[in-house]
Design a protein around this motif. Structure first.
Motif, PDB file in Angstrom:
ATOM      1  N   TYR A  45       0.831  -1.206   0.000  1.00 26.64           N
ATOM      2  CA  TYR A  45       0.000   0.000   0.000  1.00 26.64           C
ATOM      3  C   TYR A  45       0.869   1.262   0.000  1.00 26.64           C
ATOM      4  CZ  TYR A  45      -2.892   3.703   2.026  1.00 26.64           C
ATOM      5  OH  TYR A  45      -3.535   4.892   2.285  1.00 26.64           O
ATOM      6  N   LEU A  46       2.050   1.168   0.590  1.00 25.08           N
ATOM      7  CA  LEU A  46       2.987   2.293   0.605  1.00 25.08           C
ATOM      8  C   LEU A  46       3.812   2.379  -0.677  1.00 25.08           C
ATOM      9  CD1 LEU A  46       4.312   1.975   4.288  1.00 25.08           C
ATOM     10  CD2 LEU A  46       2.595   3.568   3.417  1.00 25.08           C
ATOM     11  N   ASP A  47       3.421   1.593  -1.691  1.00 25.84           N
ATOM     12  CA  ASP A  47       4.072   1.595  -3.009  1.00 25.84           C
ATOM     13  C   ASP A  47       5.493   1.054  -2.987  1.00 25.84           C
ATOM     14  OD1 ASP A  47       1.842   2.608  -4.330  1.00 25.84           O
ATOM     15  OD2 ASP A  47       2.432   4.688  -3.948  1.00 25.84           O
ATOM     16  N   LEU A  48       5.794   0.177  -2.056  1.00 23.22           N
ATOM     17  CA  LEU A  48       7.093  -0.486  -2.054  1.00 23.22           C
ATOM     18  C   LEU A  48       7.027  -1.714  -2.964  1.00 23.22           C
ATOM     19  CD1 LEU A  48       7.917  -0.378   1.767  1.00 23.22           C
ATOM     20  CD2 LEU A  48       8.919   1.033  -0.022  1.00 23.22           C
ATOM     21  N   PRO A  49       8.075  -1.981  -3.742  1.00 26.37           N
ATOM     22  CA  PRO A  49       8.066  -3.191  -4.584  1.00 26.37           C
ATOM     23  C   PRO A  49       8.006  -4.434  -3.710  1.00 26.37           C
ATOM     24  CG  PRO A  49      10.235  -2.156  -4.574  1.00 26.37           C
ATOM     25  CD  PRO A  49       9.317  -1.195  -3.900  1.00 26.37           C
ATOM     26  N   LEU A  50       7.445  -5.507  -4.241  1.00 34.26           N
ATOM     27  CA  LEU A  50       7.220  -6.721  -3.457  1.00 34.26           C
ATOM     28  C   LEU A  50       8.497  -7.272  -2.847  1.00 34.26           C
ATOM     29  CD1 LEU A  50       5.284  -8.942  -2.516  1.00 34.26           C
ATOM     30  CD2 LEU A  50       5.702 -10.115  -4.697  1.00 34.26           C
ATOM     31  N   VAL A  51       9.638  -7.109  -3.522  1.00 35.27           N
ATOM     32  CA  VAL A  51      10.881  -7.658  -3.014  1.00 35.27           C
ATOM     33  C   VAL A  51      11.260  -7.035  -1.669  1.00 35.27           C
ATOM     34  CG1 VAL A  51      12.343  -5.971  -4.224  1.00 35.27           C
ATOM     35  CG2 VAL A  51      13.269  -8.225  -3.632  1.00 35.27           C
ATOM     36  N   VAL A  52      10.816  -5.797  -1.415  1.00 33.42           N
ATOM     37  CA  VAL A  52      11.172  -5.133  -0.157  1.00 33.42           C
ATOM     38  C   VAL A  52      10.482  -5.795   1.034  1.00 33.42           C
ATOM     39  CG1 VAL A  52      11.107  -2.967   1.125  1.00 33.42           C
ATOM     40  CG2 VAL A  52      11.728  -2.971  -1.297  1.00 33.42           C
ATOM     41  N   PRO A  53       9.136  -5.913   1.048  1.00 35.55           N
ATOM     42  CA  PRO A  53       8.535  -6.616   2.191  1.00 35.55           C
ATOM     43  C   PRO A  53       8.965  -8.079   2.296  1.00 35.55           C
ATOM     44  CG  PRO A  53       6.880  -6.174   0.504  1.00 35.55           C
ATOM     45  CD  PRO A  53       8.094  -5.385   0.142  1.00 35.55           C
ATOM     46  N   MET A  54       9.293  -8.701   1.167  1.00 33.64           N
ATOM     47  CA  MET A  54       9.742 -10.092   1.241  1.00 33.64           C
ATOM     48  C   MET A  54      11.064 -10.199   2.001  1.00 33.64           C
ATOM     49  SD  MET A  54       7.371 -11.859  -0.026  1.00 33.64           S
ATOM     50  CE  MET A  54       8.186 -13.453  -0.070  1.00 33.64           C
ATOM     51  N   THR A  55      11.940  -9.208   1.859  1.00 31.65           N
ATOM     52  CA  THR A  55      13.190  -9.239   2.616  1.00 31.65           C
ATOM     53  C   THR A  55      12.935  -9.041   4.097  1.00 31.65           C
ATOM     54  OG1 THR A  55      13.551  -6.855   2.293  1.00 31.65           O
ATOM     55  CG2 THR A  55      14.512  -8.345   0.665  1.00 31.65           C
ATOM     56  N   GLY A  56      11.838  -8.385   4.429  1.00 29.50           N
ATOM     57  CA  GLY A  56      11.476  -8.211   5.834  1.00 29.50           C
ATOM     58  C   GLY A  56      11.032  -9.499   6.492  1.00 29.50           C
ATOM     59  N   LEU A  57      10.852 -10.556   5.701  1.00 26.69           N
ATOM     60  CA  LEU A  57      10.446 -11.856   6.249  1.00 26.69           C
ATOM     61  C   LEU A  57      11.647 -12.721   6.607  1.00 26.69           C
ATOM     62  CD1 LEU A  57       7.516 -12.769   3.811  1.00 26.69           C
ATOM     63  CD2 LEU A  57       7.464 -11.401   5.899  1.00 26.69           C
ATOM     64  N   ARG A  58      12.849 -12.190   6.434  1.00 28.07           N
ATOM     65  CA  ARG A  58      14.049 -12.997   6.698  1.00 28.07           C
ATOM     66  C   ARG A  58      14.148 -13.435   8.149  1.00 28.07           C
ATOM     67  NH1 ARG A  58      19.608 -10.836   4.648  1.00 28.07           N
ATOM     68  NH2 ARG A  58      20.171 -12.858   5.517  1.00 28.07           N
TER      69      ARG A  58
END
Length: 419
Positions: A96-109
């Motif tokens: 929703y904040l217009d971040l590309p999907l790869v960014v939140p996926m890295t937050g799942l590390r």
């Protein structure tokens, strides 16, 4: 194919941890030559090996009926369901904040090695936790021996790329890309050996290597292990003499760890090396309202992987967190941070493991200035121990007590009802 959990699992675990000896090999060779390679190249290296071994461990858990049935129990599934629900919400909020999907996926590390914790949890519930940990620690000795030879050689003769060691050479980095990662792993090895009877020499060696690394976090974490060892050795009536000066000892340890003598760095003061200033700027520049406080301001923006992929300060609100708690606050907000701390507290309330206090305190302290869930193999080791401690619940303890007449190994002293 015959699956034998008690014999197979320690081998798979040491294979996973041992992957760190080759995962950063190109960068280790460069550091020996006095060249600090960029972290973007480091991450690509041979990292695929450890991911493959993690996948093998997950497949094994699926094939082993006892592990599979334990993981798919109602309580575990309910716990995982709550986590997944909130994580999906945070991923959606990041998009929703217009971040590309790869960014939140890295937050799942931080969840990457959660399967190892689940395996440790179920193994402990099955009554095999002590034996599996003993066998794993016996294999871990060879890993530590290799790191010791490399570390001493580096502390004597390696270029001072990361600072000067107490032995006159560079700060040792073992088979890692930096002394801090090496020191964190050695401190965690000390924790493993502290939980297994008869491993005091290896515990002492691990503490020495953590000290030699010059890492403040590793030094304090290893001293925490030593403190609990001394505390357990004292008579209950004498323990107050150790607890009363504990706050003063903690402050003294921090000052000592920050001295150039031990850290090998001229910028060792934590108030002068930029970390405290960074944290202050994070709150001043990126927390703008209740939504940022409650849910974070962008899942993944404090991940090192984002810095590697896009460069520093590419996105608004991006920063290098260093601290696990800032990482959680950035990505999961106060809700996620409190959930993590609450789960640590619940572990101490539910578990009857004799060393639950040491494990939970180590995990808590290691995250203050170091995002240990992003760094391998410390994350795998701590996930395993956390799962084993949590799996040692009161009900399981009572069941194991009923098996007191089971054969006892003369070598380990552990009851072995699973044989």
């Amino acid at each position: 194919m015959r699956i034998r959990l008690e014999k197979d699992l320690p081998v798979l675990l040491i294979a996973l941890v041992g992957a760190s000896t080759v995962a950063s090999l190109p960068q280790v060779e460069s550091a020996w030559a006095g060249i600090k390679e960029v972290y973007g190249e480091q991450e690509m290296g041979l990292r695929i090996l450890r991911e493959a071994l993690l996948a093998v461990l997950i497949v094994y858990a699926w094939l082993e009926p006892r592990l599979r049935n334990g993981i798919f129990s109602s309580s575990v599934l309910a716990f995982l369901g709550v986590i997944c629900s909130y994580v999906l919400f945070e991923v959606g909020y990041a998009l929703y904040l217009d971040l590309p999907l790869v960014v939140p996926m890295t937050g799942l590390r931080v969840f990457e090695y959660l399967p190892v914790a689940l395996i440790g949890f179920v193994t402990s519930r099955l009554g095999a936790g002590d034996y599996v940990l003993y066998k794993f620690a016996s294999y871990l000795r060879y890993y530590l021996a290799l790191q010791t030879v490399l570390a001493i050689a580096q502390a004597l003769w390696a270029p001072p790329l990361f600072g000067v060691s107490m032995l006159g050479g560079g700060r040792p980095f073992g088979t890692f890309v930096s002394p801090n990662l090496f020191g964190a792993t050695m401190a965690t090895c000390a924790l493993v050996f502290a939980l297994v009877p008869g491993m005091r020499r290896w515990l002492a060696l691990s503490v020495f290597l953590a000290l030699l690394s010059g890492s403040r976090t590793a030094f304090i974490s290893s001293l925490l292990v030593v403190f609990f060892q001394v505390y357990a050795a004292l008579r209950p009536r004498d323990r107050w003499a150790l607890l009363m000066p504990a706050p003063i000892l903690a402050v003294g340890a921090l000052i000592l760890a920050s001295s150039p003598l031990l850290s090998g760095r001229d910028d060792a003061d934590p108030t002068q090396d930029g970390r405290i200033d960074l944290w202050q700027r994070v709150f001043a520049d990126h927390v703008h309202g209740p939504m940022d406080v409650l849910f974070g301001w962008g899942l993944g923006l404090s991940s090192n992987t984002v810095n590697l992929l896009f460069g520093a300060e590419y996105f608004p609100g991006q920063f290098d967190s260093d601290s696990l708690y800032l990482f959680l606050l950035n990505g999961y907000g106060v809700i996620g941070l409190l959930a993590y701390l609450t789960f640590l507290w619940i572990t101490t309330r539910m578990s009857v493991h004799p060393n639950k206090g040491l494990v939970t305190m180590f995990i808590f302290a290691a995250g203050l200035t170091f995002n240990m869930w992003e760094y391998f193999p410390q994350n795998a080791l701590l996930m395993l121990l956390w799962g084993m401690v949590l799996g040692c619940a009161a009900k399981t303890h009572a069941v194991n007590s009923d098996m007191a007449q089971a054969p006892v190994s003369a070598q380990t002293g552990y009851s072995q009802p699973w044989r």
